[in-house]
Design a protein around this motif. Structure first.
Motif, PDB file in Angstrom:
ATOM      1  N   ALA A 266       0.822  -1.211   0.000  1.00  0.00           N
ATOM      2  CA  ALA A 266       0.000   0.000   0.000  1.00  0.00           C
ATOM      3  C   ALA A 266       0.858   1.264   0.000  1.00  0.00           C
ATOM      4  O   ALA A 266       0.419   2.328   0.437  1.00  0.00           O
ATOM      5  CB  ALA A 266      -0.931   0.000   1.217  1.00  0.00           C
TER       6      ALA A 266
ATOM      7  N   ARG B  91       0.531  -6.882  -6.345  1.00  0.00           N
ATOM      8  CA  ARG B  91      -0.519  -5.868  -6.267  1.00  0.00           C
ATOM      9  C   ARG B  91      -1.303  -5.802  -7.575  1.00  0.00           C
ATOM     10  O   ARG B  91      -0.716  -5.734  -8.663  1.00  0.00           O
ATOM     11  CB  ARG B  91       0.099  -4.505  -5.962  1.00  0.00           C
TER      12      ARG B  91
ATOM     13  N   SER C  51      -4.070  -3.445  -7.903  1.00  0.00           N
ATOM     14  CA  SER C  51      -4.425  -2.032  -8.114  1.00  0.00           C
ATOM     15  C   SER C  51      -3.968  -1.230  -6.918  1.00  0.00           C
ATOM     16  O   SER C  51      -3.699  -1.774  -5.837  1.00  0.00           O
ATOM     17  CB  SER C  51      -5.936  -1.875  -8.306  1.00  0.00           C
TER      18      SER C  51
ATOM     19  N   HIS D  64      -4.754   2.861  -0.551  1.00  0.00           N
ATOM     20  CA  HIS D  64      -5.501   1.604  -0.701  1.00  0.00           C
ATOM     21  C   HIS D  64      -4.843   0.765  -1.787  1.00  0.00           C
ATOM     22  O   HIS D  64      -4.423   1.285  -2.825  1.00  0.00           O
ATOM     23  CB  HIS D  64      -6.954   1.887  -1.091  1.00  0.00           C
TER      24      HIS D  64
ATOM     25  N   ASP E  51      -5.185  -3.338  -3.657  1.00  0.00           N
ATOM     26  CA  ASP E  51      -5.764  -4.681  -3.777  1.00  0.00           C
ATOM     27  C   ASP E  51      -4.631  -5.633  -4.121  1.00  0.00           C
ATOM     28  O   ASP E  51      -3.931  -5.446  -5.136  1.00  0.00           O
ATOM     29  CB  ASP E  51      -6.838  -4.710  -4.871  1.00  0.00           C
TER      30      ASP E  51
ATOM     31  N   THR F 268      -7.133  -9.672  -1.244  1.00  0.00           N
ATOM     32  CA  THR F 268      -7.197  -8.891  -0.010  1.00  0.00           C
ATOM     33  C   THR F 268      -7.108  -7.395  -0.328  1.00  0.00           C
ATOM     34  O   THR F 268      -6.321  -6.982  -1.188  1.00  0.00           O
ATOM     35  CB  THR F 268      -6.042  -9.270   0.938  1.00  0.00           C
ATOM     36  N   ALA F 269      -7.926  -6.615   0.365  1.00  0.00           N
ATOM     37  CA  ALA F 269      -7.840  -5.151   0.271  1.00  0.00           C
ATOM     38  C   ALA F 269      -7.029  -4.646   1.461  1.00  0.00           C
ATOM     39  O   ALA F 269      -7.271  -5.050   2.609  1.00  0.00           O
ATOM     40  CB  ALA F 269      -9.225  -4.533   0.279  1.00  0.00           C
TER      41      ALA F 269
ATOM     42  N   GLU G 124      -5.587  -1.228   3.497  1.00  0.00           N
ATOM     43  CA  GLU G 124      -5.617   0.225   3.697  1.00  0.00           C
ATOM     44  C   GLU G 124      -4.554   0.598   4.717  1.00  0.00           C
ATOM     45  O   GLU G 124      -4.418  -0.057   5.744  1.00  0.00           O
ATOM     46  CB  GLU G 124      -6.993   0.678   4.176  1.00  0.00           C
TER      47      GLU G 124
ATOM     48  N   SER H 287      -8.862  -6.402   4.562  1.00  0.00           N
ATOM     49  CA  SER H 287     -10.247  -6.849   4.420  1.00  0.00           C
ATOM     50  C   SER H 287     -10.297  -7.953   3.379  1.00  0.00           C
ATOM     51  O   SER H 287      -9.809  -7.769   2.253  1.00  0.00           O
ATOM     52  CB  SER H 287     -11.135  -5.670   4.002  1.00  0.00           C
ATOM     53  N   HIS H 288     -10.853  -9.129   3.768  1.00  0.00           N
ATOM     54  CA  HIS H 288     -11.063 -10.203   2.803  1.00  0.00           C
ATOM     55  C   HIS H 288     -12.300 -10.991   3.203  1.00  0.00           C
ATOM     56  O   HIS H 288     -12.855 -10.819   4.299  1.00  0.00           O
ATOM     57  CB  HIS H 288      -9.842 -11.105   2.665  1.00  0.00           C
TER      58      HIS H 288
ATOM     59  N   LYS I 176     -13.048  -7.094   8.014  1.00  0.00           N
ATOM     60  CA  LYS I 176     -11.972  -6.129   8.295  1.00  0.00           C
ATOM     61  C   LYS I 176     -11.253  -6.500   9.594  1.00  0.00           C
ATOM     62  O   LYS I 176     -11.893  -6.816  10.592  1.00  0.00           O
ATOM     63  CB  LYS I 176     -12.531  -4.708   8.424  1.00  0.00           C
TER      64      LYS I 176
END
Length: 795
Positions: free
Chosen positions: A351, A378, A380, A392, A394, A402-403, A405, A443-444, A449
């Motif tokens: 990130a 990664r 995005s 952020h 992805d 997984t996202a 942040e 977050s997945h 979260k």
């Protein structure tokens, strides 16, 4: 292998091979075809500039005096006044051109730069070097250096300065961005399509070059000029009525009125102001470093701000880079659940973005490299957004989408985040140590979260910051620290910096803007909160300085009387500011304050000198007219005095001075009363010489010459006495002032001694004039010791 994993977070990493950019072999041919990425600078015709010197309140007044003088039968004097006006306008034009050249020289160090890919590698070059076909990197805070088509990414570009559009325009791949636009959000790679004359809107350096209103000091000086002119008009009307009642000659009355008006006009005022400001800007532009250090200059973008810096009493300062070293390092790691430090740093690196060398991201990437953390692939990436305080990404964490942040802990740790309660407790503890705390929230689908961990970043305060804060406090400048850190972290850093006072948050500021008047620290602040603080302080009558570096700081930098772009500022911040620092910390700010106060002292000397001489001339002419029903100062003598005074007062703009210790607010009535007391000294000696000449039976023409010589010599002693405090000799006069005084005295002595234009001065009067000059100087020095005089006219 590790190096490959660390390269993955780069936004352009996957695209590096696709967008190769230009290579060295192409540059020469392209340069010959397209030239440099710049437009010819617009220069107004010098003749038009010269003519403009005859349009305005002061020129109108002089032109009115020319007409009155001519119609009253003094044709020779009228032509001399015209010549004086022409010459002074020429000097003003020359000084304006000198000021323009000085600013142009300084602005060469403020060139817009661009991140460009050449020979397969990213590098930073001057924007003027760009060529069509170059691949450039854009990010928030950049000024578009040329017309370009986006190749990847997305940006929000503000074109309001160019098109008048009220909202930024969102641009994506294959859309065009134009030179001069401001990138407000996002990041992108783009290919240059047009440069220089071929761009749609022109060069970037014209952004934010809007006209500024007159400075506070200019307003005060103009108020004093209007004040005295009205007084002189009232006196002229009174004397005219008196002359009619006592049946004085109409020629005598007319000449008295002409002289009175002539002596009230500050002919040298515009030129003196320009010279004083330019000299101050050039002094700031001189490197203050030693031993080969060439990075200590302060670059001036707006001359008027040099004056404003003298009366600045509040400085709103960013923490990072100004009060701290901006050398962030990971000092603490806290993990939760199944996450360990390596996995936490790997997710945080995903990130992060290395393309733009952000200090926070770089600190995380450096620590990840040290421990060999593996960075997930990664898919995005959304770069940091000041409005949300987070980045952020992805990624594929193992085989799980997984996202991730990464951002300000207080904003990310909402109640729906697993481990949030424990993390918030740890945030409070880390903050007490003065650390900037970031949270990493993932977050997945399996668990929703959860907080993977906290990253504590330390940024040591600058070693010289506490001492400079104390010094600025002694100079009467209150420091207000503004930071995006939480309240606890901000309080800990403020304590270390010796900044005392209340600590508020941005939310508290929004609810009650008046706390800006008392707050010493504002935490959790967004860039737009700076504008709220500045406006609240200005409404309360403060003169505000502001340091900043980001695109969102630009409105606050432009709004503050003294906007200061710090080292490493974005192009938009630089163009919105009045000053640009080329070194870190508050040392440059201290230089701005002291340089401004030196300029203030020079202008104060000019104003005080003008008031004293105006009062002296008013009293001498009026008293003698009442006694004799005749004018003692002819229009020609008044012109000779103006010529001598102008030559000397312009040289005051570059005199040696000692900066005042506190910001000063002028009290015009007190200033006039104090000046009257000082003026009474040379007035007494001039009247004494006048009475001596009358007693010895000299003709009225010779008496006029005695008064003329007395005014010139005593005027020189007044300049030397009031130019420095507490004593005239406290600061050595500069050579240019000494030379101007000697020339003025020599010229006037030749005119009076040989009777050029006027009756010759008897030789026996020269010793009396010289003795009176010396006595007047020392008596003024005694008057300056009176506490009332120091309070009303001292610096």
């Amino acid at each position: 292998m590790q190096a490959d994993t660390m390269e993955a977070p780069k936004v352009v990493g996957a695209l590096d091979n696709q967008f190769k950019g230009l290579v060295s072999g192409e540059l020469e041919a392209l340069r010959e075809r397209y030239g440099y990425n710049e437009l010819p600078e617009f220069r107004e015709n010098p003749f038009i500039q010269y003519l403009k010197n005859f349009w305005g309140p002061l020129p109108w007044l002089m032109e009115l005096i020319v007409v009155v003088t001519y119609l009253s039968g003094n044709q020779v004097e009228a032509f001399i006044i015209v010549a004086l006006l022409l010459v002074n306008s020429g000097i003003n034009l020359v000084q304006r051109h000198s000021a323009d050249r000085a600013l142009a020289t300084l602005r060469k160090a403020i060139e817009v730069t661009a991140r460009v890919k050449r020979d397969g590698a990213w590098q930073v070059i001057a924007a003027r070097e760009l060529l069509p076909g170059d691949v450039v990197r854009l990010r928030a805070g950049d000024v578009m250096p040329a017309d370009a088509t986006l190749l990847e990414g997305s940006v929000s570009v503000d074109l309001s300065a160019l098109t008048g559009e009220s909202l930024p325009r969102d641009l994506g791949v294959e859309e065009n961005a134009y030179s001069g636009g401001i990138v407000r959000r996002g990041e992108a790679t783009a290919r240059v399509t047009a440069t220089g004359k071929q761009t749609r809107y022109g060069k970037t350096t014209q952004l934010l070059e809007t006209a500024h209103p007159p400075t506070h000091m200019e307003k005060i000086v103009f108020a004093i000029i209007r004040y005295f002119f009205l007084i002189n008009v009232c006196v002229a009307v009174g004397i005219t009525v008196f002359g009619v009642l006592v049946r004085a000659s109409s020629i005598q009355i007319a000449n008295y009125d002409i002289v009175l008006l002539l002596m009230s006009v500050p002919v040298a005022f515009p030129t003196m102001f320009i010279v004083a400001q330019t000299y101050g800007a050039l002094q700031l532009g001189v490197d203050s470093g030693t031993g080969g250090d060439t990075g200590k200059r302060v670059l001036t973008r707006r001359l008027g701000a040099v004056q404003e810096a003298a009366v600045m009493d509040v400085l709103c300062s960013d923490k990072t880079g100004t009060l701290t070293l901006n050398q962030l390092a990971v000092s603490a790691l806290t993990t939760y659940g199944t996450y360990d430090e390596a996995r936490l740093l790997g997710l945080a690196s995903a990130a992060s973005d290395t393309a733009d060398k952000d200090s926070i991201d770089q600190a995380i990437l450096d620590r990840a490299a040290e421990i060999g953390a593996v960075v997930p692939v990664r898919a995005s990436f959304t770069p940091f957004d000041p409005s949300t305080k987070r980045t952020h990404a992805d990624v594929m964490d193992g085989n799980v989408p997984t996202a991730v942040e990464k951002g300000l802990a207080d904003l990310l740790l909402s109640p729906d985040v697993r481990y949030a309660d424990a993390a918030l407790c740890d945030v409070a503890e880390l903050s007490t140590r003065g650390l900037r705390v970031l949270a990493v929230v993932v977050s997945h689908a399996q668990v929703g979260k959860e907080c993977a961990g906290l990253i504590g970043l330390s940024d040591p305060i600058r070693p010289d910051a506490p001492a400079l804060i104390r010094e600025l406090g002694e100079l009467g400048v209150r420091i207000v620290m503004i930071t995006g850190d939480g309240r606890v972290t901000a309080r800990a850093v403020a304590r270390e910096l010796s900044i005392e006072g209340d600590v508020y948050t941005a939310d508290e500021l929004k609810r009650n803007p008046d706390i800006a008047l008392t707050g010493a620290v504002f935490a959790e602040a967004y860039p737009e909160d700076k504008l709220t603080i500045i406006e609240a302080l200005q409404r309360a009558g403060h003169i505000v300085g502001m340091t900043g570096d980001g695109v969102n700081d630009a409105p606050a930098l432009h709004r503050a009387e003294v906007g200061i772009a710090v080292l490493g500022a974005t192009e938009v911040a630089k163009q919105a500011a009045s000053f640009i620092l080329t070194s870190g910390g508050l040392e440059g700010v201290r230089r701005v304050v002291t340089a401004g106060r030196r300029v203030y002292t020079r202008i104060h000397t000019w104003v005080l000198n003008k008031i004293v001489k105006s009062i002296e001339s008013l009293f001498i002419g009026t008293v003698i007219f009442v006694l004799t029903h005749s004018y003692v100062l002819s229009p020609l003598i008044a012109i000779l005095i103006l010529l001598s005074n102008d030559f000397v007062t312009i040289s005051l703009a570059a005199d040696h001075t000692k900066p005042i210790r506190r910001p000063v607010r002028w009290n015009i009535p007190l200033l006039v009363v104090g000046s009257f007391v000082i003026a009474f000294v040379p007035y007494t000696f001039t009247m004494g010489l006048y009475l001596l000449a009358r007693h010895d039976g000299y003709s009225f023409a010779v008496v006029r010459t005695v008064v003329y010589a007395s005014l010139i010599y005593l005027g020189a002693s007044t300049v030397l006495a009031v130019r420095a405090w507490p004593f005239g000799w406290s600061v050595r006069p500069k050579g240019v002032l000494v030379a101007a005084l000697l020339f003025s005295l020599a010229f006037s002595s030749v005119v009076a001694g040989f009777g050029i234009f006027i009756a010759p001065l008897p030789l026996r009067f020269f010793p009396f004039v010289i003795l009176s000059t010396l006595a007047s100087f020392f008596l003024i020095e005694l008057v300056k010791r009176i506490s009332f005089i120091q309070a009303s006219v001292g610096v």
